[in-house]
Enzyme design. Sequence first.
Site, PDB file in Angstrom:
ATOM      1  N   LYS A  73      50.646  26.335  40.747  1.00 43.34           N
ATOM      2  CA  LYS A  73      52.011  25.902  40.484  1.00 43.34           C
ATOM      3  C   LYS A  73      52.738  25.652  41.796  1.00 43.34           C
ATOM      4  CE  LYS A  73      56.039  27.428  37.741  1.00 43.34           C
ATOM      5  NZ  LYS A  73      56.512  28.453  36.790  1.00 43.34           N
ATOM      6  N   SER A 127      58.707  26.233  32.616  1.00 46.46           N
ATOM      7  CA  SER A 127      58.549  25.977  34.052  1.00 46.46           C
ATOM      8  C   SER A 127      57.115  25.744  34.494  1.00 46.46           C
ATOM      9  CB  SER A 127      59.208  27.089  34.867  1.00 46.46           C
ATOM     10  OG  SER A 127      58.389  28.186  35.089  1.00 46.46           O
ATOM     11  N   SER A 152      57.443  31.671  30.947  1.00 45.30           N
ATOM     12  CA  SER A 152      56.923  30.403  31.464  1.00 45.30           C
ATOM     13  C   SER A 152      55.442  30.361  31.775  1.00 45.30           C
ATOM     14  CB  SER A 152      57.724  29.983  32.704  1.00 45.30           C
ATOM     15  OG  SER A 152      59.034  29.636  32.340  1.00 45.30           O
TER      16      SER A 152
END
Length: 464
Positions: free
Chosen positions: A81, A154, A178
Amino acid sequence: MPSDLHYLSLDEVARRLKARKLSSAELTGAMLDRIREIDPGLKSYATVTADRALADAGRLDAETAAGRSRGPLHGVPVAVKDLCNTEGVATAAGMAIHRANVPSADATVVTRLKEAGAVILGKLQMTEGAYGAHHPAIPAPLNPWNAAYWTGSSSSGSGAATAAGLCFASLGSDTGGSIRFPSTMNGLSGLKPTWGRVSRAGVFPLAESLDHVGPMTRSALDAAIVLGVIAGADPADPTAVGLPVPDYAAGIDAGVRGKRIGLATNMHGLDADAQRALEDAVAAFRTAGASIVDVKLPANFDQGSRDWVPLCAVEAAVAHEGTYPSRASEYGPVLSGLLDQGLRLSATDLAKMQLRRAALTGDLNKLLASVDLLLMPVMGRAVWSTEALQAAGRDPETVASRLRYTAPFDLSGHPTLTLPGGMTADGVPVGFQIVARAFEEESILAAGHAYQQRTDWHLKRPPL
């Protein structure tokens, strides 16, 4: 190479690499080709580090040829991420304001992946600052199962890329749901570890006392492999707990025979798909030898999801104090609204919420002491279309209802594992979660594996 190589489990790919039936260089090249083909429409990657990945894969192949193995991730292409710092590679955290941010060092979790031999394909797209919406100037990733549906907050890029066969595992973060939202919406096995189990050093914060970093994979076994690499104490993060790191993958076959799994009788707001996923999970766990025990969620459980937004807001305001409100015009409306709320919060209101948080954590500890595991939905409404999400808006009660079954476990820090457990009529995955006592990730991973030995939802792939 097989045309569906990109959809193999991480465990299977690792075994083929170790047996030299496959090279990391050819595997990495094939994955990069797939990213070039698929991702312009999916938009899951913020940055693809193709040259670096190929060079790393070549070095790892040379180590394999010399008889050296770094472990089960040796040569396996993964992605992280875009809030995990990567040396020499932009880390924007989904923010237009940070597009030119190039860290000089890796986040601890990235270092540990590299030391374990993982090949980092790139950085995965995410919402602005890891909150609830993408920056207006940055395209949101699409759900590979059905583009009309939400990709899941997210860690959206992590969910889409892992489900679409654009990496064999990814890292996500979970502050209010998330890891779990994109895992359920994309049909993945996503683990939110106990708070403190995984270092957050070098990870851009949303709310530090709520943030968890964890793996998003296609199976519980794959999650166990990744967690075993990234977990553990870290001098750079004093909140990373110094407990020994178990060999999660070695214990994956422990099963659930004789385990007591709690199912709350006072849940509410579940639609038919969420209810069906839970009922099917109950049947599978009973078949595996577990007993299902009626329990009640604490009376303050729903209050936890209501308190989550203001608690997150005040910590986010701290995280952004260097650029907000001084550069407020460069922020999107959702994140700026959160930060404004945090800046307005009074000290007495914050203290009251912190006291309620402590009480909720204690009550959840008592509940989990009475059973071995707790079975929960991820969301009351099992899936959300983007149209329905926009129509619902972001008023406090609507947001709290969406966070009802996730945020309380961020407040308490308990580990949870989200598993795919069904499909809607529109072909969108439905998930559920298993919760365990603090630092008992072994138990939920073994339970998840037992479930996946009796079901095939985790083997289904999106129709790309």
